[in-house]
Write a protein that holds these residues in place. Structure first.
Motif, PDB file in Angstrom:
ATOM      1  N   LYS A  12       8.998   0.977  -1.574  1.00  0.00           N
ATOM      2  CA  LYS A  12      10.329   0.693  -2.099  1.00  0.00           C
ATOM      3  C   LYS A  12      10.896   1.960  -2.733  1.00  0.00           C
ATOM      4  O   LYS A  12      10.240   2.599  -3.546  1.00  0.00           O
ATOM      5  CB  LYS A  12      10.234  -0.419  -3.147  1.00  0.00           C
ATOM      6  N   VAL A  13      12.126   2.313  -2.344  1.00  0.00           N
ATOM      7  CA  VAL A  13      12.832   3.422  -2.969  1.00  0.00           C
ATOM      8  C   VAL A  13      14.237   2.950  -3.339  1.00  0.00           C
ATOM      9  O   VAL A  13      14.754   1.989  -2.769  1.00  0.00           O
ATOM     10  CB  VAL A  13      12.910   4.677  -2.066  1.00  0.00           C
ATOM     11  N   LEU A  14      14.822   3.651  -4.298  1.00  0.00           N
ATOM     12  CA  LEU A  14      16.177   3.337  -4.745  1.00  0.00           C
ATOM     13  C   LEU A  14      17.145   4.422  -4.296  1.00  0.00           C
ATOM     14  O   LEU A  14      16.771   5.591  -4.182  1.00  0.00           O
ATOM     15  CB  LEU A  14      16.233   3.248  -6.266  1.00  0.00           C
ATOM     16  N   VAL A  15      18.360   4.014  -4.057  1.00  0.00           N
ATOM     17  CA  VAL A  15      19.477   4.936  -3.876  1.00  0.00           C
ATOM     18  C   VAL A  15      20.408   4.647  -5.045  1.00  0.00           C
ATOM     19  O   VAL A  15      20.894   3.517  -5.191  1.00  0.00           O
ATOM     20  CB  VAL A  15      20.195   4.731  -2.524  1.00  0.00           C
ATOM     21  N   ALA A  64      25.832  -6.156  -7.203  1.00  0.00           N
ATOM     22  CA  ALA A  64      24.429  -6.477  -7.466  1.00  0.00           C
ATOM     23  C   ALA A  64      23.525  -5.405  -6.869  1.00  0.00           C
ATOM     24  O   ALA A  64      22.851  -4.681  -7.597  1.00  0.00           O
ATOM     25  CB  ALA A  64      24.054  -7.856  -6.919  1.00  0.00           C
ATOM     26  N   MET A  65      23.505  -5.306  -5.547  1.00  0.00           N
ATOM     27  CA  MET A  65      22.664  -4.303  -4.890  1.00  0.00           C
ATOM     28  C   MET A  65      23.023  -4.229  -3.418  1.00  0.00           C
ATOM     29  O   MET A  65      23.723  -5.076  -2.893  1.00  0.00           O
ATOM     30  CB  MET A  65      21.188  -4.666  -5.023  1.00  0.00           C
ATOM     31  N   LEU A  76       3.917   0.505   8.404  1.00  0.00           N
ATOM     32  CA  LEU A  76       4.547   0.961   7.163  1.00  0.00           C
ATOM     33  C   LEU A  76       6.068   0.840   7.258  1.00  0.00           C
ATOM     34  O   LEU A  76       6.689   1.367   8.184  1.00  0.00           O
ATOM     35  CB  LEU A  76       4.167   2.420   6.875  1.00  0.00           C
ATOM     36  N   VAL A  77       6.628   0.133   6.279  1.00  0.00           N
ATOM     37  CA  VAL A  77       8.073  -0.086   6.220  1.00  0.00           C
ATOM     38  C   VAL A  77       8.619   0.431   4.893  1.00  0.00           C
ATOM     39  O   VAL A  77       7.981   0.284   3.848  1.00  0.00           O
ATOM     40  CB  VAL A  77       8.402  -1.593   6.363  1.00  0.00           C
ATOM     41  N   LEU A  78       9.781   1.039   4.955  1.00  0.00           N
ATOM     42  CA  LEU A  78      10.469   1.523   3.769  1.00  0.00           C
ATOM     43  C   LEU A  78      11.597   0.548   3.444  1.00  0.00           C
ATOM     44  O   LEU A  78      12.446   0.276   4.295  1.00  0.00           O
ATOM     45  CB  LEU A  78      11.039   2.916   4.054  1.00  0.00           C
ATOM     46  N   TYR A  79      11.576   0.001   2.245  1.00  0.00           N
ATOM     47  CA  TYR A  79      12.650  -0.858   1.760  1.00  0.00           C
ATOM     48  C   TYR A  79      13.539  -0.017   0.845  1.00  0.00           C
ATOM     49  O   TYR A  79      13.061   0.615  -0.094  1.00  0.00           O
ATOM     50  CB  TYR A  79      12.104  -2.074   1.016  1.00  0.00           C
ATOM     51  N   ILE A  80      14.824  -0.015   1.129  1.00  0.00           N
ATOM     52  CA  ILE A  80      15.777   0.846   0.437  1.00  0.00           C
ATOM     53  C   ILE A  80      16.755  -0.035  -0.338  1.00  0.00           C
ATOM     54  O   ILE A  80      17.473  -0.844   0.260  1.00  0.00           O
ATOM     55  CB  ILE A  80      16.542   1.729   1.444  1.00  0.00           C
ATOM     56  N   PHE A  81      16.769   0.122  -1.639  1.00  0.00           N
ATOM     57  CA  PHE A  81      17.638  -0.659  -2.512  1.00  0.00           C
ATOM     58  C   PHE A  81      18.675   0.250  -3.150  1.00  0.00           C
ATOM     59  O   PHE A  81      18.336   1.281  -3.723  1.00  0.00           O
ATOM     60  CB  PHE A  81      16.828  -1.334  -3.627  1.00  0.00           C
ATOM     61  N   GLU A  94      16.839  -2.483 -14.066  1.00  0.00           N
ATOM     62  CA  GLU A  94      15.458  -2.770 -14.486  1.00  0.00           C
ATOM     63  C   GLU A  94      14.711  -3.525 -13.403  1.00  0.00           C
ATOM     64  O   GLU A  94      13.607  -3.148 -13.016  1.00  0.00           O
ATOM     65  CB  GLU A  94      15.434  -3.555 -15.799  1.00  0.00           C
ATOM     66  N   GLY A  95      15.301  -4.581 -12.899  1.00  0.00           N
ATOM     67  CA  GLY A  95      14.650  -5.350 -11.840  1.00  0.00           C
ATOM     68  C   GLY A  95      14.501  -4.557 -10.555  1.00  0.00           C
ATOM     69  O   GLY A  95      13.454  -4.591  -9.911  1.00  0.00           O
ATOM     70  N   LEU A  96      15.530  -3.819 -10.189  1.00  0.00           N
ATOM     71  CA  LEU A  96      15.472  -3.041  -8.949  1.00  0.00           C
ATOM     72  C   LEU A  96      14.472  -1.892  -9.034  1.00  0.00           C
ATOM     73  O   LEU A  96      13.870  -1.517  -8.039  1.00  0.00           O
ATOM     74  CB  LEU A  96      16.853  -2.504  -8.585  1.00  0.00           C
ATOM     75  N   SER A  97      14.269  -1.347 -10.222  1.00  0.00           N
ATOM     76  CA  SER A  97      13.356  -0.209 -10.345  1.00  0.00           C
ATOM     77  C   SER A  97      11.887  -0.636 -10.338  1.00  0.00           C
ATOM     78  O   SER A  97      11.016   0.184 -10.042  1.00  0.00           O
ATOM     79  CB  SER A  97      13.663   0.590 -11.605  1.00  0.00           C
TER      80      SER A  97
END
Length: 186
Positions: A12-15, A64-65, A76-81, A94-97
């Motif tokens: 999981k990574v964030l943008v 929201a997101m 292997l899968v990358l989930y991008i939020f 907080e929840g997304l991180s």
């Protein structure tokens, strides 16, 4: 969220970034699925809260997101939020991180001062990050060294140009983030 039972590992990574920097567009350019977007019309309720002076044609905003997915290998899968950019939605962070390995911080070189609260949050959640300087049409272009200096970014933090509308450029930013995360692990 779509979870594939055949995938043994996911990352999981964030943008992240300030309001109207291109997070939703970025996720749309790299996701292999139609991204989940929580875009809503900008209404009078946002007057005085959202500064549209730099983006007068913007009519929607993430409330929201955003969510996208990218398969990196067979298992292997990358989930991008993508996080919302306005201060009033920072409780979503907080929840997304939780569980995120790192973040791509998108910045507008003409609005660098709006990046400081974003960097404060990323650092507060202890996320390694990469800076992606979004190259908007008709906007000023600054040398990356000047962006680093203006944001007081450490030399270890990669800073790259990124056109969020361009899949190749967006993928390069994602590759830079993944490489940075791998180097910080070991």
């Amino acid at each position: 969220m779509y979870l594939d039972p055949d995938v043994s590992r996911s990352v999981k990574v964030l943008v992240v970034g300030h309001f109207a920097v291109g997070k939703t567009t970025y996720i749309g350019s790299v996701s292999e699925i139609d991204p989940l977007q929580t875009e809503e019309e900008i209404t009078e309720a946002s007057e005085g809260l959202d500064d549209l002076s730099e983006t007068p044609d913007k009519t929607t905003t993430t409330v929201a997101m955003d969510f996208g997915r990218l398969t990196l290998s067979e298992d292997l899968v990358l989930y991008i939020f993508g996080t919302p950019g306005q201060e009033r939605f920072k409780q979503m962070w907080e929840g997304l991180s939780r569980g995120a390995l790192g973040a791509l911080v998108l910045v507008d070189p003409d609005r660098l001062e709006e990046t400081f609260p974003v960097l404060d949050l990323v650092e507060a959640f202890g996320l390694p990050y990469v800076i992606g300087v979004n190259t908007f049409d008709g906007k000023s272009q600054f040398p990356l060294s000047e962006v680093c200096e203006a944001l007081n970014i450490s030399e270890e933090t990669p800073v790259i140009d990124c056109d969020v509308r361009d899949q190749d450029s967006s993928m390069q930013a994602l590759i830079t983030l993944v490489k940075h995360l791998l180097s910080s692990l070991g």
